[in-house]
Design a protein around this motif. Structure first.
Motif, PDB file in Angstrom:
ATOM      1  N   LYS A 124      82.572 -91.471  -3.831  1.00 11.74           N
ATOM      2  CA  LYS A 124      82.935 -90.156  -4.377  1.00 11.74           C
ATOM      3  C   LYS A 124      83.551 -90.251  -5.774  1.00 11.74           C
ATOM      4  CE  LYS A 124      83.604 -87.921   0.093  1.00 11.74           C
ATOM      5  NZ  LYS A 124      82.773 -86.734  -0.006  1.00 11.74           N
ATOM      6  N   ASP A 125      83.611 -91.479  -6.322  1.00  7.42           N
ATOM      7  CA  ASP A 125      84.166 -91.729  -7.661  1.00  7.42           C
ATOM      8  C   ASP A 125      85.591 -91.178  -7.787  1.00  7.42           C
ATOM      9  OD1 ASP A 125      84.072 -92.823 -10.223  1.00  7.42           O
ATOM     10  OD2 ASP A 125      83.368 -90.956 -11.115  1.00  7.42           O
ATOM     11  N   ILE A 126      86.434 -91.516  -6.798  1.00 12.53           N
ATOM     12  CA  ILE A 126      87.829 -91.092  -6.775  1.00 12.53           C
ATOM     13  C   ILE A 126      88.710 -92.336  -6.799  1.00 12.53           C
ATOM     14  CG2 ILE A 126      89.619 -89.926  -5.412  1.00 12.53           C
ATOM     15  CD1 ILE A 126      87.384 -88.165  -4.241  1.00 12.53           C
ATOM     16  N   LYS A 127      89.702 -92.340  -7.647  1.00 13.21           N
ATOM     17  CA  LYS A 127      90.649 -93.455  -7.732  1.00 13.21           C
ATOM     18  C   LYS A 127      91.737 -93.279  -6.666  1.00 13.21           C
ATOM     19  CE  LYS A 127      89.542 -94.861 -12.242  1.00 13.21           C
ATOM     20  NZ  LYS A 127      88.230 -95.333 -11.928  1.00 13.21           N
ATOM     21  N   LYS A 128      92.375 -94.392  -6.302  1.00 14.54           N
ATOM     22  CA  LYS A 128      93.430 -94.355  -5.280  1.00 14.54           C
ATOM     23  C   LYS A 128      94.557 -93.405  -5.671  1.00 14.54           C
ATOM     24  CE  LYS A 128      92.762 -99.058  -3.552  1.00 14.54           C
ATOM     25  NZ  LYS A 128      93.391-100.372  -3.354  1.00 14.54           N
ATOM     26  N   THR A 129      94.959 -93.433  -6.931  1.00 12.98           N
ATOM     27  CA  THR A 129      96.052 -92.545  -7.353  1.00 12.98           C
ATOM     28  C   THR A 129      95.620 -91.085  -7.346  1.00 12.98           C
ATOM     29  OG1 THR A 129      95.499 -92.998  -9.674  1.00 12.98           O
ATOM     30  CG2 THR A 129      97.314 -94.263  -8.707  1.00 12.98           C
ATOM     31  N   GLN A 130      94.350 -90.829  -7.614  1.00 14.35           N
ATOM     32  CA  GLN A 130      93.842 -89.455  -7.513  1.00 14.35           C
ATOM     33  C   GLN A 130      93.928 -88.971  -6.072  1.00 14.35           C
ATOM     34  OE1 GLN A 130      89.987 -90.391  -9.392  1.00 14.35           O
ATOM     35  NE2 GLN A 130      90.349 -88.598 -10.706  1.00 14.35           N
ATOM     36  N   LEU A 131      93.547 -89.841  -5.139  1.00 15.15           N
ATOM     37  CA  LEU A 131      93.631 -89.494  -3.724  1.00 15.15           C
ATOM     38  C   LEU A 131      95.074 -89.193  -3.341  1.00 15.15           C
ATOM     39  CD1 LEU A 131      92.295 -89.327  -0.884  1.00 15.15           C
ATOM     40  CD2 LEU A 131      92.942 -91.735  -0.618  1.00 15.15           C
ATOM     41  N   MET A 132      95.996 -90.033  -3.785  1.00 17.88           N
ATOM     42  CA  MET A 132      97.414 -89.846  -3.492  1.00 17.88           C
ATOM     43  C   MET A 132      97.876 -88.468  -3.955  1.00 17.88           C
ATOM     44  SD  MET A 132     100.613 -92.186  -4.808  1.00 17.88           S
ATOM     45  CE  MET A 132     100.465 -91.626  -6.510  1.00 17.88           C
ATOM     46  N   ASN A 133      97.488 -88.073  -5.141  1.00 19.61           N
ATOM     47  CA  ASN A 133      97.880 -86.766  -5.679  1.00 19.61           C
ATOM     48  C   ASN A 133      97.164 -85.613  -4.966  1.00 19.61           C
ATOM     49  OD1 ASN A 133      99.675 -87.878  -7.571  1.00 19.61           O
ATOM     50  ND2 ASN A 133      98.014 -88.211  -9.029  1.00 19.61           N
ATOM     51  N   MET A 134      95.898 -85.810  -4.613  1.00 20.19           N
ATOM     52  CA  MET A 134      95.126 -84.777  -3.910  1.00 20.19           C
ATOM     53  C   MET A 134      95.743 -84.464  -2.541  1.00 20.19           C
ATOM     54  SD  MET A 134      91.207 -86.096  -4.587  1.00 20.19           S
ATOM     55  CE  MET A 134      90.515 -85.141  -3.255  1.00 20.19           C
ATOM     56  N   VAL A 135      96.094 -85.525  -1.810  1.00 18.97           N
ATOM     57  CA  VAL A 135      96.586 -85.368  -0.445  1.00 18.97           C
ATOM     58  C   VAL A 135      98.084 -85.097  -0.432  1.00 18.97           C
ATOM     59  CG1 VAL A 135      96.773 -86.490   1.824  1.00 18.97           C
ATOM     60  CG2 VAL A 135      94.728 -86.833   0.434  1.00 18.97           C
ATOM     61  N   GLY A 136      98.790 -85.649  -1.415  1.00 14.33           N
ATOM     62  CA  GLY A 136     100.223 -85.405  -1.515  1.00 14.33           C
ATOM     63  C   GLY A 136     101.072 -86.401  -0.760  1.00 14.33           C
ATOM     64  N   PHE A 137     100.619 -87.659  -0.699  1.00 16.59           N
ATOM     65  CA  PHE A 137     101.470 -88.669  -0.078  1.00 16.59           C
ATOM     66  C   PHE A 137     102.094 -89.560  -1.144  1.00 16.59           C
ATOM     67  CE2 PHE A 137      97.041 -90.187   0.685  1.00 16.59           C
ATOM     68  CZ  PHE A 137      97.047 -91.316  -0.111  1.00 16.59           C
ATOM     69  N   SER A 138     103.052 -90.381  -0.729  1.00 15.28           N
ATOM     70  CA  SER A 138     103.844 -91.192  -1.659  1.00 15.28           C
ATOM     71  C   SER A 138     103.140 -92.492  -2.036  1.00 15.28           C
ATOM     72  CB  SER A 138     105.193 -91.528  -1.020  1.00 15.28           C
ATOM     73  OG  SER A 138     104.995 -92.428   0.064  1.00 15.28           O
ATOM     74  N   THR A 139     103.706 -93.154  -3.036  1.00 14.99           N
ATOM     75  CA  THR A 139     103.202 -94.476  -3.425  1.00 14.99           C
ATOM     76  C   THR A 139     103.411 -95.476  -2.290  1.00 14.99           C
ATOM     77  OG1 THR A 139     105.297 -94.989  -4.529  1.00 14.99           O
ATOM     78  CG2 THR A 139     103.520 -94.132  -5.905  1.00 14.99           C
ATOM     79  N   GLY A 140     104.450 -95.259  -1.485  1.00 11.07           N
ATOM     80  CA  GLY A 140     104.680 -96.118  -0.322  1.00 11.07           C
ATOM     81  C   GLY A 140     103.551 -96.025   0.679  1.00 11.07           C
ATOM     82  N   THR A 141     103.069 -94.815   0.906  1.00  7.99           N
ATOM     83  CA  THR A 141     101.936 -94.616   1.820  1.00  7.99           C
ATOM     84  C   THR A 141     100.686 -95.268   1.244  1.00  7.99           C
ATOM     85  OG1 THR A 141     102.867 -92.585   2.710  1.00  7.99           O
ATOM     86  CG2 THR A 141     100.488 -92.881   2.962  1.00  7.99           C
ATOM     87  N   LEU A 142     100.479 -95.126  -0.047  1.00  8.14           N
ATOM     88  CA  LEU A 142      99.329 -95.765  -0.692  1.00  8.14           C
ATOM     89  C   LEU A 142      99.424 -97.286  -0.539  1.00  8.14           C
ATOM     90  CD1 LEU A 142      96.745 -95.546  -2.338  1.00  8.14           C
ATOM     91  CD2 LEU A 142      98.151 -95.498  -4.405  1.00  8.14           C
ATOM     92  N   SER A 143     100.619 -97.817  -0.686  1.00 11.68           N
ATOM     93  CA  SER A 143     100.833 -99.251  -0.513  1.00 11.68           C
ATOM     94  C   SER A 143     100.518 -99.685   0.918  1.00 11.68           C
ATOM     95  CB  SER A 143     102.278 -99.605  -0.862  1.00 11.68           C
ATOM     96  OG  SER A 143     102.532-100.964  -0.620  1.00 11.68           O
TER      97      SER A 143
END
Length: 77
Positions: free
Chosen positions: A14-33
């Protein structure tokens, strides 16, 4: 054991970066980690990912099993 490998493939498709997903869904950097380390993530985040990406849970997570006979982790199809 849970793997988020399907999520990374879905993001690439879908050509989406991890940080874009984080912002789209609204979770923290900890969740991304935790996602990046295949660690536990609350179902509300998995649901949010599926809702925002318009995908199925199978496009986000996969279950891995330890095969004692082979002595390794295997993917379940």
């Amino acid at each position: 054991m849970i793997s988020y490998r399907p999520l990374w493939k879905t993001l690439i498709d879908k050509d989406i970066k991890k940080t874009q997903l984080m912002n789209m869904v609204g979770f923290s950097t900890g969740t991304l980690s935790r996602l990046s380390k295949n660690q536990y993530v609350e179902m509300k985040h998995i649901d949010g990912i599926c809702q925002k990406l318009g995908c199925r849970i199978e496009d986000v997570i996969e279950i891995l099993h330890y095969n004692e006979e082979e002595g390794k982790i295997v993917h379940v199809k």
